[in-house]
Motif scaffolding. Structure first.
Motif, short mmCIF file in Angstrom:
data_model
loop_
_atom_site.label_atom_id
_atom_site.label_comp_id
_atom_site.label_asym_id
_atom_site.label_seq_id
_atom_site.Cartn_x
_atom_site.Cartn_y
_atom_site.Cartn_z
N THR A 148 10.65 24.36 -60.86
CA THR A 148 12.11 24.51 -61.01
C THR A 148 12.74 24.88 -59.67
OG1 THR A 148 11.65 26.74 -61.87
CG2 THR A 148 12.07 25.01 -63.49
N ASP A 149 13.22 26.13 -59.52
CA ASP A 149 13.95 26.49 -58.30
C ASP A 149 13.17 27.43 -57.37
OD1 ASP A 149 13.95 28.82 -59.74
OD2 ASP A 149 16.13 28.99 -59.92
N GLY A 150 11.87 27.60 -57.63
CA GLY A 150 11.07 28.46 -56.77
C GLY A 150 11.04 29.91 -57.17
N GLU A 151 11.83 30.29 -58.17
CA GLU A 151 11.84 31.66 -58.66
C GLU A 151 11.06 31.73 -59.97
OE1 GLU A 151 13.13 34.39 -57.21
OE2 GLU A 151 13.63 33.13 -55.48
N PRO A 152 10.27 32.80 -60.17
CA PRO A 152 9.45 32.89 -61.39
C PRO A 152 10.30 32.85 -62.66
CG PRO A 152 8.77 34.54 -59.79
CD PRO A 152 10.04 33.95 -59.27
N LEU A 153 9.69 32.31 -63.72
CA LEU A 153 10.31 32.29 -65.04
C LEU A 153 9.54 33.24 -65.96
CD1 LEU A 153 10.54 29.20 -63.82
CD2 LEU A 153 11.33 28.67 -66.12
N VAL A 154 10.26 33.93 -66.83
CA VAL A 154 9.61 34.67 -67.90
C VAL A 154 9.03 33.64 -68.87
CG1 VAL A 154 9.94 36.23 -69.86
CG2 VAL A 154 11.12 36.67 -67.68
N VAL A 155 7.74 33.73 -69.16
CA VAL A 155 7.10 32.74 -70.02
C VAL A 155 6.85 33.35 -71.40
CG1 VAL A 155 5.14 31.19 -70.34
CG2 VAL A 155 6.01 31.65 -68.03
N VAL A 156 7.41 32.72 -72.42
CA VAL A 156 7.31 33.18 -73.80
C VAL A 156 6.43 32.22 -74.58
CG1 VAL A 156 8.56 33.86 -75.87
CG2 VAL A 156 9.65 34.11 -73.63
N PHE A 157 5.32 32.72 -75.13
CA PHE A 157 4.43 31.91 -75.95
C PHE A 157 4.74 32.14 -77.42
CE2 PHE A 157 2.09 32.05 -72.05
CZ PHE A 157 1.22 30.97 -72.05
N ASP A 158 4.86 31.05 -78.18
CA ASP A 158 4.90 31.21 -79.63
C ASP A 158 3.57 31.81 -80.09
OD1 ASP A 158 6.46 30.02 -82.24
OD2 ASP A 158 4.29 30.10 -82.54
N ARG A 159 3.64 32.70 -81.06
CA ARG A 159 2.44 33.41 -81.53
C ARG A 159 1.35 32.45 -82.00
NH1 ARG A 159 1.39 35.62 -86.81
NH2 ARG A 159 -0.30 37.14 -86.74
N HIS A 183 6.30 33.67 -84.63
CA HIS A 183 6.31 32.24 -84.84
C HIS A 183 7.69 31.71 -85.24
CE1 HIS A 183 5.02 28.27 -85.83
NE2 HIS A 183 5.20 28.41 -87.14
N ASN A 184 8.17 30.75 -84.43
CA ASN A 184 9.45 30.07 -84.70
C ASN A 184 10.63 31.04 -84.79
OD1 ASN A 184 8.84 27.36 -84.61
ND2 ASN A 184 8.50 27.15 -86.82
N ASP A 185 10.56 32.18 -84.11
CA ASP A 185 11.62 33.19 -84.20
C ASP A 185 12.67 32.91 -83.12
OD1 ASP A 185 13.24 35.46 -84.26
OD2 ASP A 185 11.57 36.80 -84.75
N MET A 186 13.66 32.13 -83.46
CA MET A 186 14.69 31.73 -82.50
C MET A 186 15.59 32.91 -82.11
SD MET A 186 14.03 28.60 -81.78
CE MET A 186 12.27 28.97 -82.04
N ALA A 187 15.75 33.88 -83.01
CA ALA A 187 16.56 35.06 -82.68
C ALA A 187 15.88 35.86 -81.57
CB ALA A 187 16.77 35.93 -83.91
N TYR A 188 14.57 36.06 -81.69
CA TYR A 188 13.81 36.76 -80.64
C TYR A 188 13.92 36.00 -79.32
CZ TYR A 188 9.77 38.62 -78.08
OH TYR A 188 8.95 39.17 -77.12
N GLY A 210 -1.14 24.23 -89.49
CA GLY A 210 -0.07 23.90 -90.42
C GLY A 210 1.29 24.37 -89.95
N GLY A 211 2.32 23.61 -90.27
CA GLY A 211 3.68 23.97 -89.91
C GLY A 211 4.16 23.25 -88.66
N GLN A 212 5.48 23.30 -88.44
CA GLN A 212 6.10 22.59 -87.33
C GLN A 212 7.02 23.51 -86.54
OE1 GLN A 212 8.14 19.58 -89.64
NE2 GLN A 212 6.38 18.20 -89.63
N ALA A 213 7.27 23.12 -85.30
CA ALA A 213 8.20 23.86 -84.46
C ALA A 213 9.64 23.64 -84.94
CB ALA A 213 8.08 23.42 -83.01
N ASP A 214 10.47 24.63 -84.70
CA ASP A 214 11.91 24.50 -84.97
C ASP A 214 12.54 23.79 -83.78
OD1 ASP A 214 14.59 24.74 -85.51
OD2 ASP A 214 14.61 26.94 -85.58
N LEU A 215 12.37 22.46 -83.75
CA LEU A 215 12.81 21.71 -82.58
C LEU A 215 14.32 21.80 -82.37
CD1 LEU A 215 10.68 18.42 -82.72
CD2 LEU A 215 10.26 20.50 -81.39
#
Length: 417
Positions: A148-159, A183-188, A210-215
């Motif tokens: 991206t722009d050379g600055e670190p990104l906070v990386v969030v993994f789905d559980r 998992h799939n917690d868009m508010a978080y 099982g299950g799908q991402a909240d695309l």
């Protein structure tokens, strides 16, 4: 001969902080579960094919069964066009591979493959030996900001993100802050985006348990906050979508510069290896010489051939026919199992939660006795207390087989107690 470099100080604890992994805890738990499965004869089976994957025969004992643990969701791994293309590539090139970094020298057939993959999927497509290798090359550079722009990104993994991505958390944590999202917690996820100006989200399209991402939710956060999305669509590529583009590309149709989709081509696609799709040509060129992608283990010649053969099938009508049969099998199965505690409604990956390991192995074993191999799954693949059995439907399964399997599963579940 020289000794160790640096002074030797007082003896310190050699136990790691266990912030992102803990083998001391996980290995004994998982080995106990695998031992249980092995004791009941559900591991280490040696078979011969009688009728594709719909009828396998155990070499020792002769028991015949259908394989409902295969990730070849369309059965293309045995398609004559795919198999013959692998043979033809070896015959034409007369070398198994160059065994060197492909950013230095690569076979012409590999360049042809990249061009055909890119045209088919409408993105810059980088092939490799596996999705694990792709994640190991890409995610640390994403975390440090070099995509991206050379600055670190906070990386969030789905559980529920797959182990092939999760195991990189300690590496990424040397570059940036690493978080795990429910998992799939868009508010978080939105709270993280509000707090930090640069965020990357790591998830799957269709999850392996099982299950799908909240695309739609993920796309909305990307548009609102500029969040980078790294999405593994291995279990959906080819199985769904026009031309087999998968689940992720039904929403992320234009990848742009802030989305990377990786996917296995060893599952429904019918070949072996993995691909990374990006909308940014500069990122494609940079990744070619990055980390494990620059080492000597590129796709071998036969794998390049089978991938070209699979692409040929993807361009014809047969792909849609097999997708349609898979969809019919899913609909039929979901209707028969309606009202039962089944994860994966609408998906070709089903998961029955049994709770404890013993019940999971019992269910798997009893289904095998009736002629179906289904995988028992345990911690750490699933959470503690959530053991169960995973079942994969396929587009080369006849409707009659799906009917019989659903009926037998209901019968076994009724007697499981």
């Amino acid at each position: 001969m020289t000794g160790p470099v640096g002074p030797v100080g007082p003896v310190e604890s050699i136990t790691g902080p266990h912030r992102y992994r803990n083998n001391q805890k996980m290995v004994p738990a998982s080995e106990a579960a695998w031992g249980l499965a092995r004791k009941h004869g559900m591991l280490g089976l040696v078979v011969e094919a009688v009728e594709g994957q719909n009828r396998l025969r155990e070499v020792r004992g002769g028991h015949e069964f259908a394989n409902l643990s295969s990730c070849s969701y369309l059965g293309l791994n045995s398609h004559p066009t795919v198999v013959e293309a692998g043979r033809a590539a070896l015959a034409e090139e007369r070398i198994t591979g160059l065994s060197m970094g492909e950013f230095r020298i690569r076979l012409g057939i590999m360049e042809r493959l990249e061009e055909e993959l890119s045209e088919h999927f409408g993105a810059h497509v980088l092939p490799s030996v596996s999705c694990g290798v792709l994640s190991a090359a890409i995610l640390p550079l994403l975390a440090s900001g070099h995509l991206t722009d050379g600055e670190p990104l906070v990386v969030v993994f789905d559980r529920f993100a797959h182990f092939s991505m999760n195991f990189l958390k300690p590496v990424l944590a040397d570059e940036t802050l690493v978080l795990t999202c429910p998992h799939n917690d868009m508010a978080y996820l939105e709270e993280v985006c509000r707090k930090y100006p640069r965020v990357a989200y790591v998830c799957e399209g269709v999850y392996s348990v099982g299950g799908q991402a909240d695309l739609a939710g993920i796309k909305a956060l990307q548009e609102r906050y500029g969040m980078f999305v790294y999405l593994d669509d291995s279990h959906a590529l080819s199985a769904v979508g026009e031309r087999g583009v998968g689940f992720a590309r039904t929403v992320f149709d234009e990848l742009g510069s802030r989305t990377i989709v990786v996917a296995s081509i060893a599952k429904a696609f019918g070949s072996t290896g993995g691909i990374a799709m990006t909308g940014d040509r500069g990122v494609f060129d940079f990744l070619y010489r990055s980390g494990p992608l620059a080492w000597s283990q590129g796709l071998r010649t036969a794998a390049i051939g089978t991938t070209l053969g699979a692409l040929e099938v993807h361009r014809g009508p047969e792909l849609g026919e097999r997708q349609a049969q898979l969809a019919r099998n899913i609909e039929l199965f979901d209707e028969r199992l309606r009202g039962h505690d089944l994860r994966g409604t609408g998906s070709h990956i089903k998961f029955v939660v049994t709770g404890d390991n013993d019940r999971a192995v019992r269910l798997s074993n009893e289904l095998y006795e009736r002629g179906y191999y289904c995988s028992a799954m345990f911690f750490p693949i699933v959470a503690r207390g959530q053991s169960g059995v995973r079942m994969m439907l396929r587009g080369d399964m006849p409707t009659e087989l799906t009917e019989r399997f659903a009926a037998d599963l209901l019968d076994v579940l009724a007697g499981l107690g």
